[in-house]
Design an enzyme around this catalytic site. Structure first.
Site, short mmCIF file in Angstrom:
data_model
loop_
_atom_site.label_atom_id
_atom_site.label_comp_id
_atom_site.label_asym_id
_atom_site.label_seq_id
_atom_site.Cartn_x
_atom_site.Cartn_y
_atom_site.Cartn_z
N ASP A 131 -26.03 38.28 1.29
CA ASP A 131 -25.11 37.22 0.90
C ASP A 131 -25.35 36.86 -0.57
OD1 ASP A 131 -24.80 37.36 3.67
OD2 ASP A 131 -24.36 35.22 3.84
N LYS A 162 -17.34 34.16 1.51
CA LYS A 162 -18.07 33.06 2.15
C LYS A 162 -17.91 31.79 1.33
CE LYS A 162 -22.93 31.91 3.24
NZ LYS A 162 -24.30 32.47 3.30
N LYS A 185 -16.32 33.87 6.02
CA LYS A 185 -17.44 33.13 6.62
C LYS A 185 -17.40 31.69 6.15
CE LYS A 185 -22.49 32.75 6.81
NZ LYS A 185 -23.80 33.41 6.59
#
Length: 247
Positions: free
Chosen positions: A99, A173, A207
């Site tokens: 990430d 995300k 996300k």
């Protein structure tokens, strides 16, 4: 709906940030991993220095939980070289998902080629090594127009440079959970922000990280098209309870 397989159970505070010792921090991570194993959560999201430990715990338990870590956390302003070095180390330690915090400040300053370059290189090293890649755009630092623009930039870089199957392994995300807004507003995922990401990321996944504190909110996010939920309250959400605080 059984939300457990959509939950990325998360602990990312350093000992300094939490005001506790390194040993206490390690124990929190151990407890997080054990809880994820017991509840069959999708993933544990932890700092890079705990990846090896978490992988061993999960292997020893014969569990299916995957391990994710953060790169360039939390400001996103590290150089591309620094981010790639951090990613390489995590890959060697056995991480499953990377990430990255995208350099959203560079995007806001219209340094578009810099951002495109890091998205391409960071995605490539992840996909080449069979890893899921997520790009954190920090929606609390962006206007709605910037959320759309940065999401589309990431989408376009991935779609133009990787296969359709590979693109499905890349996410946009929402948040780090560490950004501080001067107006005291939300720093994690919001329904408005996630709607913009979901609409503009496809075929990439989305996300929602931070701000999801109840089972009802989790279900609503999933029904919107979100496919992963990052939270420090995974157990409470899975049990149908509401978390009063936390990521």
């Amino acid at each position: 709906m059984n939300v457990n397989q959509y939950l990325d159970s998360t602990y990312l505070k350093t000992p300094e940030q939490a005001g506790i010792s390194e040993k206490e921090t390690e124990q929190i991570v151990v407890d997080l991993v054990n809880e994820a194993i017991e509840n069959n959560f999708k993933l544990v999201m932890i700092r890079p220095n705990f990846v090896s430990m978490a992988k061993k715990m999960i292997a020893d338990a014969g569990a299916d939980v995957v391990v994710g870590t953060v790169i360039g956390f939390h400001e996103g302003t590290a150089t591309v070289v620094e981010k790639l070095e951090e990613a390489e180390k995590a890959i060697k330690d056995g991480v499953d998902e990377l990430d990255y915090v995208v350099n959203y400040e560079a995007f806001k300053n219209e340094q578009i080629n810099l951002v495109k370059g890091e998205v391409f290189k960071g995605t490539k090293i992840g996909l080449d090594n069979g890893k899921v890649v997520k790009w954190i755009i920090e929606i609390a630092a962006l206007t709605n127009e910037e959320i759309v623009g940065l999401t589309q930039l990431i989408r376009d870089v991935v779609v133009e440079n990787f296969t359709e199957e590979q693109a499905k392994e890349v996410f946009v995300k929402s948040s780090t959970g560490f950004y501080k807004r001067e107006d005291g507003g939300p720093v994690g995922a919001t329904f408005e922000g996630m709607e913009l990401i979901c609409e503009n990321a496809k075929p990439l996944q989305a996300k929602a990280a931070g701000g999801v504190r109840s089972y009802e909110d989790a279900v609503k996010m999933l029904e919107m098209g979100v496919t992963r939920l990052g939270t420090s309250s995974a157990k409470k959400i899975a049990d149908g309870k509401t978390a009063s605080e936390g990521y």
